[in-house]
Design a protein around this motif. Structure first.
Motif, mmCIF file in Angstrom:
data_model
loop_
_atom_site.group_PDB
_atom_site.id
_atom_site.type_symbol
_atom_site.label_atom_id
_atom_site.label_comp_id
_atom_site.label_asym_id
_atom_site.label_seq_id
_atom_site.Cartn_x
_atom_site.Cartn_y
_atom_site.Cartn_z
ATOM 1 N N MET A 142 0.859 -1.191 0.000
ATOM 2 C CA MET A 142 0.000 0.000 0.000
ATOM 3 C C MET A 142 0.889 1.234 0.000
ATOM 4 N N ALA A 143 0.623 2.169 -0.880
ATOM 5 C CA ALA A 143 1.407 3.401 -0.923
ATOM 6 C C ALA A 143 1.082 4.250 0.301
ATOM 7 N N GLN A 144 2.070 4.471 1.132
ATOM 8 C CA GLN A 144 1.874 5.243 2.355
ATOM 9 C C GLN A 144 2.333 6.694 2.212
ATOM 10 N N TYR A 145 3.191 6.983 1.224
ATOM 11 C CA TYR A 145 3.697 8.341 1.010
ATOM 12 C C TYR A 145 4.222 8.944 2.306
ATOM 13 N N SER A 146 5.021 8.178 3.024
ATOM 14 C CA SER A 146 5.507 8.614 4.334
ATOM 15 C C SER A 146 7.012 8.470 4.482
ATOM 16 N N ALA A 147 7.729 8.341 3.367
ATOM 17 C CA ALA A 147 9.179 8.193 3.444
ATOM 18 C C ALA A 147 9.831 9.506 3.847
ATOM 19 N N ALA A 148 11.001 9.390 4.432
ATOM 20 C CA ALA A 148 11.804 10.578 4.705
ATOM 21 C C ALA A 148 12.182 11.209 3.362
ATOM 22 N N PRO A 149 12.590 12.479 3.359
ATOM 23 C CA PRO A 149 12.920 13.138 2.089
ATOM 24 C C PRO A 149 13.959 12.399 1.244
ATOM 25 N N ASP A 150 14.818 11.632 1.890
ATOM 26 C CA ASP A 150 15.843 10.879 1.161
ATOM 27 C C ASP A 150 15.372 9.482 0.766
ATOM 28 N N GLY A 151 14.086 9.183 0.961
ATOM 29 C CA GLY A 151 13.526 7.896 0.554
ATOM 30 C C GLY A 151 13.626 6.797 1.589
ATOM 31 N N GLU A 152 14.156 7.095 2.762
ATOM 32 C CA GLU A 152 14.290 6.065 3.790
ATOM 33 C C GLU A 152 12.959 5.807 4.494
ATOM 34 N N PRO A 153 12.734 4.535 4.880
ATOM 35 C CA PRO A 153 11.568 4.240 5.717
ATOM 36 C C PRO A 153 11.695 4.973 7.050
ATOM 37 N N THR A 154 10.557 5.314 7.632
ATOM 38 C CA THR A 154 10.521 6.051 8.899
ATOM 39 C C THR A 154 9.897 5.174 9.992
ATOM 40 N N ASP A 155 9.770 5.740 11.162
ATOM 41 C CA ASP A 155 9.085 5.027 12.243
ATOM 42 C C ASP A 155 7.651 4.680 11.833
ATOM 43 N N TRP A 156 7.048 5.522 11.006
ATOM 44 C CA TRP A 156 5.693 5.230 10.506
ATOM 45 C C TRP A 156 5.674 3.840 9.869
ATOM 46 N N HIS A 157 6.652 3.556 9.036
ATOM 47 C CA HIS A 157 6.694 2.264 8.347
ATOM 48 C C HIS A 157 6.901 1.118 9.334
ATOM 49 N N LEU A 158 7.770 1.339 10.314
ATOM 50 C CA LEU A 158 8.006 0.296 11.315
ATOM 51 C C LEU A 158 6.707 -0.039 12.053
ATOM 52 N N VAL A 159 5.961 0.974 12.437
ATOM 53 C CA VAL A 159 4.702 0.747 13.151
ATOM 54 C C VAL A 159 3.656 0.138 12.222
ATOM 55 N N HIS A 160 3.532 0.700 11.022
ATOM 56 C CA HIS A 160 2.519 0.240 10.070
ATOM 57 C C HIS A 160 2.729 -1.235 9.705
ATOM 58 N N TYR A 161 3.908 -1.578 9.258
ATOM 59 C CA TYR A 161 4.172 -2.966 8.853
ATOM 60 C C TYR A 161 4.371 -3.880 10.056
ATOM 61 N N GLY A 162 5.025 -3.349 11.098
ATOM 62 C CA GLY A 162 5.261 -4.152 12.290
ATOM 63 C C GLY A 162 3.977 -4.601 12.967
ATOM 64 N N ALA A 163 2.974 -3.727 12.990
ATOM 65 C CA ALA A 163 1.694 -4.078 13.605
ATOM 66 C C ALA A 163 1.037 -5.246 12.884
ATOM 67 N N ARG A 164 1.165 -5.275 11.567
ATOM 68 C CA ARG A 164 0.564 -6.380 10.798
ATOM 69 C C ARG A 164 1.327 -7.680 11.035
ATOM 70 N N ALA A 165 2.643 -7.564 11.209
ATOM 71 C CA ALA A 165 3.436 -8.754 11.508
ATOM 72 C C ALA A 165 3.085 -9.279 12.897
ATOM 73 N N VAL A 166 2.991 -8.392 13.871
ATOM 74 C CA VAL A 166 2.603 -8.789 15.229
ATOM 75 C C VAL A 166 1.213 -9.396 15.212
ATOM 76 N N GLY A 167 0.342 -8.867 14.359
ATOM 77 C CA GLY A 167 -1.031 -9.355 14.259
ATOM 78 C C GLY A 167 -1.172 -10.713 13.603
ATOM 79 N N GLY A 168 -0.095 -11.251 13.052
ATOM 80 C CA GLY A 168 -0.132 -12.611 12.537
ATOM 81 C C GLY A 168 -0.118 -12.780 11.028
ATOM 82 N N ALA A 169 0.033 -11.694 10.271
ATOM 83 C CA ALA A 169 0.114 -11.851 8.815
ATOM 84 C C ALA A 169 1.316 -12.728 8.478
#
Length: 132
Positions: free
Chosen positions: A15-42
């Protein structure tokens, strides 16, 4: 997928989140967004479209994977996802003519290219030349 085993059939689509840092790096947003789904059992977590070069991003807020700093930031995501028992995956992108557009909620959104003078990439051939 060779020796990859996925724990279940619950897979998270990119899913396009449009939340990368200006240099294209993943941010804490991505860690929480994807991490929550992993914790949830995906079973598999597909990271959103990630550009293979700076001129291949659709927007300035897209993820990138063309330098070591970005790779290290992505490793943070993949490590956490793996630690939760999910399989990390990634959708690579090379935007082509769709590159260099505004965020969906800015102006005309993805139909509104960023002018070259404002940092746009100049890929908008189909757009009026006065934008260049």
């Amino acid at each position: 997928m060779r020796d990859v085993t996925v724990a279940n059939r619950v897979w998270m689509s990119p899913m396009a989140q449009y939340s990368a840092a200006p240099d294209g790096e993943p941010t804490d947003w991505h860690l929480v967004h994807y991490g929550a789904r992993a914790v949830g059992g995906a079973g598999l977590i597909m990271i959103e479209a990630t550009a293979v070069g700076p001129s291949h991003r659709c927007t300035a807020a897209d993820l990138g994977l063309w330098n070591e700093e970005q790779a290290a930031a992505h490793r943070r995501l993949t490590s956490f996802i793996s630690e939760q028992g999910a399989v990390p995956a990634i959708q690579l992108q090379a935007a082509g003519r769709k590159g260099s557009h505004k965020l969906p909620w800015d102006g005309l959104g993805q139909n509104d290219p960023v002018r070259v003078g404002d940092g746009g990439l100049g890929h908008d051939r189909a757009v009026d030349s006065s934008l260049r």
